[in-house]
Structure formats: C-alpha cells, structure tokens
Design an enzyme around this catalytic site. Structure first.
Site, PDB file in Angstrom:
ATOM      1  N   THR A 145     -48.830  36.808 -35.709  1.00 19.45           N
ATOM      2  CA  THR A 145     -48.735  35.460 -35.552  1.00 19.45           C
ATOM      3  C   THR A 145     -47.887  35.293 -34.127  1.00 19.45           C
TER       4      THR A 145
ATOM      5  N   GLY B 117     -41.695  39.648 -40.436  1.00 26.83           N
ATOM      6  CA  GLY B 117     -40.556  40.030 -41.100  1.00 26.83           C
ATOM      7  C   GLY B 117     -40.001  41.380 -40.846  1.00 26.83           C
TER       8      GLY B 117
ATOM      9  N   GLU C  11     -49.952  34.124 -44.627  1.00 25.38           N
ATOM     10  CA  GLU C  11     -50.998  34.869 -45.041  1.00 25.38           C
ATOM     11  C   GLU C  11     -52.312  34.026 -45.454  1.00 25.38           C
TER      12      GLU C  11
HETATM   13  C1  ST9 Z   1     -38.170  46.635 -51.314  1.00 22.29           C
HETATM   14  C2  ST9 Z   1     -39.568  45.699 -51.629  1.00 22.29           C
HETATM   15  C3  ST9 Z   1     -40.857  46.074 -52.310  1.00 22.29           C
HETATM   16  C4  ST9 Z   1     -42.067  45.611 -51.763  1.00 22.29           C
HETATM   17  C5  ST9 Z   1     -43.547  45.792 -52.319  1.00 22.29           C
HETATM   18  C6  ST9 Z   1     -44.684  45.153 -51.551  1.00 22.29           C
HETATM   19  C7  ST9 Z   1     -44.859  43.835 -52.166  1.00 22.29           C
HETATM   20  C8  ST9 Z   1     -45.816  43.258 -51.362  1.00 22.29           C
HETATM   21  C9  ST9 Z   1     -45.822  41.968 -51.234  1.00 22.29           C
HETATM   22  C10 ST9 Z   1     -46.522  41.070 -50.275  1.00 22.29           C
HETATM   23  C11 ST9 Z   1     -45.522  39.946 -49.692  1.00 22.29           C
HETATM   24  C12 ST9 Z   1     -45.815  40.219 -47.990  1.00 22.29           C
HETATM   25  C13 ST9 Z   1     -45.092  39.190 -47.260  1.00 22.29           C
HETATM   26  C14 ST9 Z   1     -46.227  38.800 -46.310  1.00 22.29           C
HETATM   27  C15 ST9 Z   1     -45.546  37.617 -45.572  1.00 22.29           C
HETATM   28  C16 ST9 Z   1     -46.402  36.993 -44.517  1.00 22.29           C
HETATM   29  C17 ST9 Z   1     -47.426  37.976 -43.617  1.00 22.29           C
HETATM   30  C18 ST9 Z   1     -48.246  37.005 -42.631  1.00 22.29           C
HETATM   31  O1  ST9 Z   1     -48.364  35.682 -42.671  1.00 22.29           O
HETATM   32  S1  ST9 Z   1     -49.267  38.167 -41.596  1.00 22.29           S
HETATM   33  C19 ST9 Z   1     -50.287  36.657 -40.652  1.00 22.29           C
HETATM   34  C20 ST9 Z   1     -51.328  35.903 -41.546  1.00 22.29           C
HETATM   35  N1  ST9 Z   1     -52.271  35.449 -40.805  1.00 22.29           N
HETATM   36  C21 ST9 Z   1     -53.224  34.527 -41.513  1.00 22.29           C
HETATM   37  O2  ST9 Z   1     -53.526  34.899 -42.612  1.00 22.29           O
HETATM   38  C22 ST9 Z   1     -54.162  33.837 -40.625  1.00 22.29           C
HETATM   39  C23 ST9 Z   1     -55.198  33.156 -41.304  1.00 22.29           C
HETATM   40  N2  ST9 Z   1     -56.274  32.906 -40.310  1.00 22.29           N
HETATM   41  C24 ST9 Z   1     -57.383  33.741 -40.483  1.00 22.29           C
HETATM   42  O3  ST9 Z   1     -57.477  34.614 -41.559  1.00 22.29           O
HETATM   43  C25 ST9 Z   1     -58.611  33.730 -39.802  1.00 22.29           C
HETATM   44  O4  ST9 Z   1     -58.411  33.001 -38.600  1.00 22.29           O
HETATM   45  C26 ST9 Z   1     -59.778  33.012 -40.490  1.00 22.29           C
HETATM   46  C27 ST9 Z   1     -60.216  33.413 -41.648  1.00 22.29           C
HETATM   47  C28 ST9 Z   1     -59.299  31.490 -40.878  1.00 22.29           C
HETATM   48  C29 ST9 Z   1     -60.845  32.327 -39.645  1.00 22.29           C
HETATM   49  O5  ST9 Z   1     -61.131  33.998 -38.592  1.00 22.29           O
HETATM   50  P1  ST9 Z   1     -62.073  33.737 -37.604  1.00 22.29           P
HETATM   51  O6  ST9 Z   1     -62.198  34.979 -37.064  1.00 22.29           O
HETATM   52  O7  ST9 Z   1     -62.077  32.407 -36.737  1.00 22.29           O
HETATM   53  O8  ST9 Z   1     -63.502  33.430 -38.670  1.00 22.29           O
HETATM   54  P2  ST9 Z   1     -64.603  32.317 -38.819  1.00 22.29           P
HETATM   55  O9  ST9 Z   1     -63.947  31.106 -39.416  1.00 22.29           O
HETATM   56  O10 ST9 Z   1     -65.308  31.674 -37.445  1.00 22.29           O
HETATM   57  O11 ST9 Z   1     -65.588  32.909 -39.750  1.00 22.29           O
HETATM   58  C30 ST9 Z   1     -66.726  33.686 -39.223  1.00 22.29           C
HETATM   59  C31 ST9 Z   1     -67.113  34.503 -40.449  1.00 22.29           C
HETATM   60  O12 ST9 Z   1     -66.110  35.607 -40.794  1.00 22.29           O
HETATM   61  C32 ST9 Z   1     -65.851  35.457 -42.324  1.00 22.29           C
HETATM   62  N3  ST9 Z   1     -64.467  35.987 -42.537  1.00 22.29           N
HETATM   63  C33 ST9 Z   1     -63.477  35.505 -42.048  1.00 22.29           C
HETATM   64  N4  ST9 Z   1     -62.226  36.160 -42.441  1.00 22.29           N
HETATM   65  C34 ST9 Z   1     -62.953  37.222 -43.030  1.00 22.29           C
HETATM   66  C35 ST9 Z   1     -62.169  38.247 -44.023  1.00 22.29           C
HETATM   67  N5  ST9 Z   1     -61.134  38.553 -44.044  1.00 22.29           N
HETATM   68  N6  ST9 Z   1     -63.221  39.113 -44.900  1.00 22.29           N
HETATM   69  C36 ST9 Z   1     -64.605  39.099 -44.705  1.00 22.29           C
HETATM   70  N7  ST9 Z   1     -65.182  38.020 -43.898  1.00 22.29           N
HETATM   71  C37 ST9 Z   1     -64.244  36.965 -43.216  1.00 22.29           C
HETATM   72  C38 ST9 Z   1     -65.968  33.939 -42.657  1.00 22.29           C
HETATM   73  O13 ST9 Z   1     -66.093  33.935 -44.071  1.00 22.29           O
HETATM   74  C39 ST9 Z   1     -67.443  33.463 -41.821  1.00 22.29           C
HETATM   75  O14 ST9 Z   1     -68.505  34.082 -42.235  1.00 22.29           O
HETATM   76  P3  ST9 Z   1     -69.918  33.343 -42.482  1.00 22.29           P
HETATM   77  O15 ST9 Z   1     -69.532  32.018 -42.797  1.00 22.29           O
HETATM   78  O16 ST9 Z   1     -70.015  33.165 -40.631  1.00 22.29           O
HETATM   79  O17 ST9 Z   1     -70.721  34.041 -42.960  1.00 22.29           O
HETATM   80  C1  FAD Z   2     -41.731  33.009 -44.167  1.00 23.31           C
HETATM   81  C2  FAD Z   2     -42.712  33.138 -43.549  1.00 23.31           C
HETATM   82  C3  FAD Z   2     -43.048  34.796 -43.065  1.00 23.31           C
HETATM   83  C4  FAD Z   2     -43.996  34.779 -42.171  1.00 23.31           C
HETATM   84  N1  FAD Z   2     -44.350  36.267 -42.083  1.00 23.31           N
HETATM   85  C5  FAD Z   2     -45.319  36.456 -41.055  1.00 23.31           C
HETATM   86  C6  FAD Z   2     -45.314  38.166 -40.742  1.00 23.31           C
HETATM   87  O1  FAD Z   2     -44.624  38.930 -41.063  1.00 23.31           O
HETATM   88  N2  FAD Z   2     -46.219  38.337 -39.751  1.00 23.31           N
HETATM   89  C7  FAD Z   2     -47.049  37.479 -39.062  1.00 23.31           C
HETATM   90  O2  FAD Z   2     -47.870  37.857 -38.304  1.00 23.31           O
HETATM   91  N3  FAD Z   2     -46.984  35.911 -39.461  1.00 23.31           N
HETATM   92  C8  FAD Z   2     -46.128  35.621 -40.250  1.00 23.31           C
HETATM   93  N4  FAD Z   2     -45.921  34.334 -40.615  1.00 23.31           N
HETATM   94  C9  FAD Z   2     -46.822  33.394 -40.066  1.00 23.31           C
HETATM   95  C10 FAD Z   2     -47.717  32.917 -40.851  1.00 23.31           C
HETATM   96  O3  FAD Z   2     -48.888  33.819 -41.136  1.00 23.31           O
HETATM   97  C11 FAD Z   2     -48.356  31.589 -40.509  1.00 23.31           C
HETATM   98  O4  FAD Z   2     -47.284  30.382 -40.328  1.00 23.31           O
HETATM   99  C12 FAD Z   2     -49.574  31.110 -41.030  1.00 23.31           C
HETATM  100  O5  FAD Z   2     -50.739  31.866 -41.036  1.00 23.31           O
HETATM  101  C13 FAD Z   2     -50.062  29.533 -40.955  1.00 23.31           C
HETATM  102  O6  FAD Z   2     -50.299  29.656 -39.237  1.00 23.31           O
HETATM  103  P1  FAD Z   2     -49.603  28.516 -38.316  1.00 23.31           P
HETATM  104  O7  FAD Z   2     -48.019  28.609 -38.408  1.00 23.31           O
HETATM  105  O8  FAD Z   2     -50.253  28.679 -37.084  1.00 23.31           O
HETATM  106  O9  FAD Z   2     -50.104  27.110 -38.886  1.00 23.31           O
HETATM  107  P2  FAD Z   2     -50.999  26.037 -38.086  1.00 23.31           P
HETATM  108  O10 FAD Z   2     -52.239  26.767 -38.094  1.00 23.31           O
HETATM  109  O11 FAD Z   2     -50.389  25.635 -36.940  1.00 23.31           O
HETATM  110  O12 FAD Z   2     -51.110  24.898 -39.204  1.00 23.31           O
HETATM  111  C14 FAD Z   2     -50.362  23.662 -39.039  1.00 23.31           C
HETATM  112  C15 FAD Z   2     -51.209  22.703 -39.818  1.00 23.31           C
HETATM  113  O13 FAD Z   2     -52.695  22.630 -38.860  1.00 23.31           O
HETATM  114  C16 FAD Z   2     -53.541  22.741 -40.046  1.00 23.31           C
HETATM  115  N5  FAD Z   2     -54.708  23.385 -39.558  1.00 23.31           N
HETATM  116  C17 FAD Z   2     -54.848  24.533 -38.867  1.00 23.31           C
HETATM  117  N6  FAD Z   2     -55.916  24.966 -38.547  1.00 23.31           N
HETATM  118  C18 FAD Z   2     -56.795  24.275 -39.133  1.00 23.31           C
HETATM  119  C19 FAD Z   2     -58.111  24.095 -39.254  1.00 23.31           C
HETATM  120  N7  FAD Z   2     -58.880  24.881 -38.726  1.00 23.31           N
HETATM  121  N8  FAD Z   2     -58.606  23.084 -39.878  1.00 23.31           N
HETATM  122  C20 FAD Z   2     -57.940  22.135 -40.454  1.00 23.31           C
HETATM  123  N9  FAD Z   2     -56.590  21.997 -40.593  1.00 23.31           N
HETATM  124  C21 FAD Z   2     -55.991  23.083 -39.743  1.00 23.31           C
HETATM  125  C22 FAD Z   2     -53.100  23.618 -41.347  1.00 23.31           C
HETATM  126  O14 FAD Z   2     -53.529  23.212 -42.737  1.00 23.31           O
HETATM  127  C23 FAD Z   2     -51.368  22.996 -41.227  1.00 23.31           C
HETATM  128  O15 FAD Z   2     -51.470  22.001 -41.985  1.00 23.31           O
HETATM  129  C24 FAD Z   2     -44.981  34.063 -41.605  1.00 23.31           C
HETATM  130  C25 FAD Z   2     -44.656  32.593 -42.001  1.00 23.31           C
HETATM  131  C26 FAD Z   2     -43.816  32.347 -42.700  1.00 23.31           C
HETATM  132  C27 FAD Z   2     -43.445  30.806 -43.118  1.00 23.31           C
END
Ligand code: ST9
Ligand code: FAD
Length: 674
Positions: free
Chosen positions: A157, A196, A440
């Site tokens: 991010t 983080g 996520e």
């Molecule tokens: C000591 C401690 C011990 C600990 C132990 C460990 C424990 C673990 C616990 C875990 C906690 C971890 C903490 C994490 C903290 C936060 C980290 C973050 O936020 S990190 C940051 C996280 N950030 C976020 O999550 C960001 C969220 N944003 C996104 O993921 C992407 O921008 C998007 C998916 C919204 C769009 O992507 P875009 O490239 O614009 O794609 P389009 O929309 O144009 O779609 C085109 C086509 O692609 C397809 N497709 C898409 N994705 C996938 C996929 N994955 N696969 C397959 N297909 C996929 C889609 O369906 C479509 O298909 P079709 O219809 O054409 O057939």
């Molecule tokens: C506690 C915490 C820990 C994090 N840790 C990490 C980390 O370790 N690594 C990392 O890389 N990131 C991390 N992040 C970032 C996190 O993954 C992003 O904040 C998250 O993916 C949302 O993206 P954004 O902040 O850009 O929100 P935005 O996308 O700006 O969202 C703002 C608003 O706009 C809306 N919106 C955005 N796009 C669309 C759309 N296409 N259609 C309709 N509505 C839309 C959303 O629904 C939301 O209401 C962390 C965030 C938090 C809060």
C-alpha cells in the site's frame, strides 16, 4: 458469597450456570479443535508458553507511553519467537515454527493486548517468500527468515493507493549494465504507507512496484529489499523510513512509511516464481494466471476468517460470563434482581455471537481445505479453480470480518458501562477486528470482486452451461416461480440461495436495461454496485449457512445426544436470525407469508430460552484461558468487581493522593488567580 472450584474461588452465579449446563463441554471443545488429540496438543502448547508467566507485564500495557508499549511488544515478541523456535516448534509438530498454525497464533495472543510487531513477518513476509520465490530463491531466503536472522514485512500500500494495486506508483526499473533494479518513489503519494513492523522493527521487506524493463512497464511485481543495516539497524542510503503515528488500534505494530531515492537492488531480488527478468532485461512471464502475484493476499484472506472467529469467541466468552454474574433491575418486585443473561433481549445480542463464532470457525477450516486443494492443482499447472476460490475467499473475508466487528461491538453493548473499560478486553478486540474489515481488501471492494464472478456464473446458468460448486444453485434461478418457503434448516438455506440468485438476476436485468438506455458497460455496472454488493453478501450468507449446517451435522454424527441437541439449536438459531434479518428480501424472492414470519419470530424467541441454560457451558467450550482473554469481566472465576477494582488501583493516576494538576491549574482557577 463465593464458592471454591478446583482451588479457585468462583462467583456463585457462574458456578450455578456450570452446574446446570446439560451437555459435555469438553466434547464440544474437541469438535472445534478438530478432535481430542488436537485439544491435548493445544493445551500442552499453551501450558509451555503461558505457565512461566513470560506473557505477563509488570505494568498494564494501557498505562505505558507509545514508546514503552512498542519496546515492551518487541521484548515479548522476541521471547515468543525464541519459544517458537525451540519448545513450541517441537510440540506443535512443526519442523520450524509454523506461520499459519492457529494454535501458535492463538497462544501468541496471550503475549499481546494489541499485536506483535512481528505479525507481518510471519503473516505475509514469510508466506510471500514461500509463494512467490523460485526454489533457488526460497532456499536462500526462507531459512534466514524462519530463523529470524532477518525480519521482514509486506510493503504494498502507498499513501495514494491501497485498493487499486494496478495504480501503485513505486517503480523498479531494470538496469542491464549493472544487472540491478532501481527502486524509486517519484511522488509523495508513491510512498509506501501502513506496512506493519516497517516503522522501527524490520530490516527487510517485500516491496510491490511497477516493473520497467527495456522501456516497457509490465505491471506490479514483488521484490525483496533490504532497508536497514543487518548489524546496526540504521536505514541504508537511499531509504527514507519511519513510523506513521497513532492509530485506532495496532499501536504496537509500528506501521511505517517508506520511500526510495534511486535505490539499487540486485536482479535476483525480484521474486521470480511467476515472472522473470533475464540478465539482458528480457521479460518472461512464467505463470499461467495473471493474478498469481496477488497470492499472499489470498492466503491472508483465508487466514483472517479463522482469526476473526477466534476474536469473536473471546468477546462472546467475556460478555456471556459477565452477563451471568451481573444482576440488574427488578421486573418482579418480590424476587431478587435477575442475572442480565435472563433478559431475552440480552440473549438476542449474545447467542448469535456464539453461533457466528462457530459458523466462522467451521467455514475457516473448510476454506483452508479448499485453498489447499486449489494450491495442489496449481502445482500441477491447473488454475481453473482459482477464479471461484478468489470469489469465495473475497466474500468470506468481507462478511466474516464485518460480522465479527459488529458482533464484538454488540458484546460491548451487552456489558454496559464496564464493557467500555479497556480492562474488559472488548475495546482492544474491537479495534483489532474492525481493521480486518479494511485491510487485505476493503469490504465493498472484495464483495464487488465476488459480484463479478456471480454475474458471470449467472450468465453461464442462463446459457445452460455447467456451474462451479459454490454457485450451482444459480441453475434454479430460471424456473420462473418464487422459491417455496419452508422453515426447516434445509428449507431456509434454499431460501437464502434463492435470495442470492434473485438479487443477482435483478442486477443483471438492471445492468442490461441501463446499457440498452445508452450507458456504457462500466457505467451500468457502477450504477448497480449497491445491489451487486447486496447480491454478493446474500451469496456469502448462503455459503456460510450451508457450510455451517453441513459441517455440524457431519462433526456431531457420533456425539452424545445432548451435544447434538445444543449444536443443532445453535445452527437453527443462526438460520432463524438471518432469515428474520432479511424478511423484506424473503418476501421478494420466496413464497414466505406474513404469518410464516410471525411464526418464525416466535420460534426464534423460544429457541433463545432453550439455549439459555447452556450459555455459559457454550462459551466455556471455547476453552480460552484467562491469559488469552485479558479481561476483568470474562475471567473463568467471574470475580468481576474485585478485578475491576484491582485494575483501577493500578492506574498511575492513583499513585498520589492529590494530582499535580490541582496546584498547577485547579487551585489557581478556583481561587481566581489564573
Ligand atoms: C508472533 C505472532 C504470530 C503470528 C502468526 C501469523 C498469523 C497470520 C495472521 C495474518 C494477519 C496479517 C495481518 C495483515 C495486515 C494487513 C496487510 C495488508 O493489508 S497488505 C495489502 C492488502 N491489499 C489489498 O488487499 C488490496 C486489495 N485490492 C486488490 O486485491 C485488487 O486491487 C483487486 C482484486 C480489488 C482488483 O485487482 P485488479 O488487478 O485491478 O483486477 P480487476 O478487478 O481488474 O479484475 C481482473 C480479473 O482478475 C481477477 N482477480 C483479481 N484478484 C484475483 C486473485 N487474487 N486471484 C484470482 N483472480 C483475481 C478478477 O476476478 C478479474 O477476473 P475476471 O472477472 O476478469 O475473470
Ligand atoms: C491496521 C492496518 C494495517 C495495514 N497493514 C498493511 C501492511 O502491512 N501492508 C500493506 O501493504 N498495507 C497495509 N494496510 C493497508 C490496507 O491494505 C489498505 O488500507 C486497504 O487495502 C484499503 O485500501 P485504501 O486504504 O486505499 O482504501 P480506499 O481504497 O481508499 O478506500 C476508501 C473507500 O473507498 C471505497 N472504494 C475504493 N475503491 C472502490 C471501488 N473500486 N468501488 C467502490 N468503492 C471503492 C472503499 O470501499 C472505502 O469505503 C493496512 C491497513 C490497516 C488499517
């Protein structure tokens, strides 16, 4: 008056609740641990990790300054990481400490009221090395990361973009002369933000950047980047890194920012499992699916369903135990004040929280198994099941995190004023879980991904083409008549599916209408997104309800009769609750009548009364040690008022009889001398 139970003084109301529970609590614990063997192993791990007292703080975290809090969290992270490498690794049957072991994760929570600065190392840095590296890269990086010789995070991010990954601005430009990538942050909005552990803890990170080679951009790719000296920990030249400041929660996670000034890394530091840049700068795509670089996010979305189920189990344990000891109001003047758990409205707030924790826990296991199957197929080069899995994991992540945050807040409401105390444990749970709804992948954004899949599946069903398992119910969407309502569990699940199919059909019809009226496909989609989100939500609820019901029937096949009954009551409660929450939709898409809904409400209320005597038994079955709950209200012994007072007396504000603020401000103001 208190009673003694296993050398523990227990509040008499809680003791009474335990005496009247009519099912075998341990049997239910075994069901949710996945068998008696797992329960024993979990308890052993918890004993080793927690009996030494290493997880305890001399002064409560809440009384520390931000800097002290962070340092204390690092101290405990190091103790826990060392335990994981030694005693716990062996006990949990893991060759090296596991990154996704729910037991290890669960036990870690005893050490942190908020989160560990190592969360991203274990949760995303290590999984990215495992999922995105070639075997050669993995053999170099993985042992160092698992042994914690290096500590990393996941920096994707940026200030300007989190959701829209394709819009990231950080560049990685290949220089064939030196065989290096040049990382650069061209704008303020391109600064990495949020990762983080980045602020102060890590020395490496996964950086997601736009890859340029031979003058062409190939989209975002992951790189492994050293940002601090391995010995002094000083940021390396060309790196600007720091901590982003106080947040609603996650205050021990040192989330950070990161910018690059033409910073060079070796070519081999691009993670090359899915795409490669050869020495001469030629770009080679290896993966058969364009989105495999998003793999770590999919992994974490799967893990999060389990994570929030666990946190909801904690909140419901706290609120139910507290509701058993708390007495308030006098509806019958001649009787003593009732336990607040006797109020039906209180049961309505709490029993859905228990049922949801069960539903999400079982869905998370099922989702994890489906994920393992998808990964196994992808190893053989087949990515056919990935689109359905992406749609499924997206909606389950969105709904499980959102429902859990809402229900944890409801548990706080159920605890009245005392639930607002940090020492109740609930505010920290809420602050943690409410973030999971955003990170996520934001709630709305992920549900729209699922909606994309639903619309495609609907069109396939319309064309009489085969459907994938989770959307097979769409085949019945074209019968022309409304689904027949029937209030059996299977009948309600069929109605939920009819509702999801009906909502998807409405979206498709409206989009087509809008396009006929001249809107572009993109605009027609945009105008329909409120309904598309609702359709994806309905689909997800149908999946959760179906999975929960099937899994409980399967897992209790050999259970004792009373366990079967109480588990059946809870699944039925879950189905009734959501049917009653969606009466308008049911009236639109099924044959349900007003009378059916009035009858369902009465059946729901009667079910609450049946579950009531077993409520404390049900939360005891989560088997959450006091060290994991961190709660004055939810401890096993129910000594709530004693603990609240003990905690209040620890407040540094109570150290002096008169605060300095009196002589500095209050006195002068009151004497008119300010
Ligand atoms: C000591 C401690 C011990 C600990 C132990 C460990 C424990 C673990 C616990 C875990 C906690 C971890 C903490 C994490 C903290 C936060 C980290 C973050 O936020 S990190 C940051 C996280 N950030 C976020 O999550 C960001 C969220 N944003 C996104 O993921 C992407 O921008 C998007 C998916 C919204 C769009 O992507 P875009 O490239 O614009 O794609 P389009 O929309 O144009 O779609 C085109 C086509 O692609 C397809 N497709 C898409 N994705 C996938 C996929 N994955 N696969 C397959 N297909 C996929 C889609 O369906 C479509 O298909 P079709 O219809 O054409 O057939
Ligand atoms: C506690 C915490 C820990 C994090 N840790 C990490 C980390 O370790 N690594 C990392 O890389 N990131 C991390 N992040 C970032 C996190 O993954 C992003 O904040 C998250 O993916 C949302 O993206 P954004 O902040 O850009 O929100 P935005 O996308 O700006 O969202 C703002 C608003 O706009 C809306 N919106 C955005 N796009 C669309 C759309 N296409 N259609 C309709 N509505 C839309 C959303 O629904 C939301 O209401 C962390 C965030 C938090 C809060």
């Amino acid at each position: 008056m208190t009673q003694t139970n296993n050398n523990m003084t227990v509040n008499p109301d809680l003791a009474m609740e335990r005496a009247k529970c009519n099912f075998n609590v341990l049997e239910v614990t075994h069901i949710f641990d996945g068998g008696e063997r797992n329960t024993l192993q979990r308890k052993k791990i918890e004993d080793v990790a927690l009996n030494s007292g290493a997880s305890k703080d001399a002064l409560g975290e809440e009384h520390m300054s931000p800097k002290e809090k962070y340092e204390n969290a690092v101290r405990k992270s190091c103790i826990y990481a060392t335990m994981m490498k030694n005693e716990l690794a062996e006990l949990s049957g893991l060759e090296s400490f596991g990154v996704s072991s729910p037991v290890i994760r669960r036990t870690a929570d005893a050490f942190f009221k908020e989160v560990s600065p190592f969360l991203l190392h274990l949760g995303m840095f290590v999984p990215t090395i495992m999922g995105q590296c070639t075997p050669e890269q993995q053999s170099y990086w993985l042992p160092r990361a698992l042994d914690m010789q290096i500590i990393g995070t996941y920096a994707q991010t940026e200030l300007g973009h989190g959701t829209f990954i394709r819009g990231l601005e950080t560049t990685a430009t290949y220089d064939p002369e030196t065989e290096e990538f040049v990382l650069h942050s061209p704008t303020l909005s391109s600064y990495k933000w949020w990762a983080g552990g980045l602020g102060k803890t890590v020395n490496y990170c996964i950086v997601v950047a736009q890859l340029y080679t031979k003058g062409e951009c190939h989209g975002t790719h992951p790189f492994i980047v050293q940002i601090r000296d391995e010995d002094t920990h000083v940021p390396l030249p060309g790196i600007k890194v720091g901590e982003i400041g106080p947040k609603m929660g996650f205050n021990t996670a040192d989330n950070g920012f990161l910018g690059f000034d033409h910073y060079r890394i070796p070519r081999e530091h691009m993670l090359m499992k899915n795409a490669q840049v050869l020495k001469d700068g030629t770009y080679v795509k290896v993966a058969r699916h364009g989105k495999l670089t998003y793999g770590t996010m999919v992994f974490v979305r799967v893990v999060l369903v389990n994570e929030v189920a666990f946190n909801l189990a904690k909140a419901s344990t706290i609120a139910v135990r507290y509701s058993a000891i708390r007495r308030q109001s006098k509806p019958k003047p001649d009787e003593v004040e009732p336990q607040i758990l006797d109020y039906v409205t209180q049961q309505h707030k709490l029993f859905i929280a228990i049922a949801t924790a069960h539903a999400l826990q079982l869905c998370s296991t099922w989702l994890w198994e489906s994920f393992s199957a998808v990964l196994a197929q992808m190893k053989g080069g087949n990515t056919d099941t990935l689109p359905e899995f992406h749609a499924l994991s997206s909606c389950l992540k969105a709904i499980s995190t959102s429902d859990s945050a809402h229900l944890i807040e409801q548990c706080r409401h159920a605890c009245g004023g005392h639930g607002y105390m940090i020492s109740s444990g609930i505010p920290n749970l809420y602050n943690f879980v409410s973030a999971t709804r955003t990170y996520e992948g934001d709630y709305t954004v992920l549900l729209l991904q699922t909606a994309r899949f639903l619309v495609k599946a609907y069109e396939q069903a319309e064309a009489k083409k085969p459907l994938t398992p989770t959307v097979s119910y769409l085949a019945h969407a074209f019968s022309g008549s409304r689904a027949t309502w029937d209030n059996s569990p299977d009948g309600i699940i069929r109605s939920f599916q009819a509702l999801a199919a009906g909502k998807t059909a409405v979206c498709v019809t409206n989009m087509r209408k809008r396009m006929r009226a001249g809107l572009s496909q993109v605009d027609a989609w945009e105008m329909s997104t409120i309904q598309l989100v609702a359709a994806a939500e309905a689909h997800c609820r149908a999946v959760i309800a179906d999975t929960y019901r099937k899994e409980i029937v399967r897992l209790t096949a050999n259970s004792s009769p009373n366990v079967k009954v109480v588990m059946d009551q809870l699944t039925t409660l879950y189905l009734y609750y959501w049917a009653l929450e969606r009466t308008g939709d049911l009236l639109m898409f099924t044959s349900v009548s007003q009378k059916d809904l009035v009858d369902l409400q009465i059946a729901y209320e009667e079910l609450l009364l049946k579950i009531r005597p077993n409520a404390v038994g049900l939360v005891d079955a989560f088997d959450l040690r006091d060290e994991l709950l961190h709660s004055t209200l939810g401890s096993y012994d129910g000594r709530v008022y004693e603990r609240l007072m003990e905690e209040a007396l620890k407040s540094p504000m109570n150290k002096e009889p008169v605060s300095d603020a009196y002589s500095k401000y209050l006195r002068p103001m009151m004497k008119g001398k300010l």
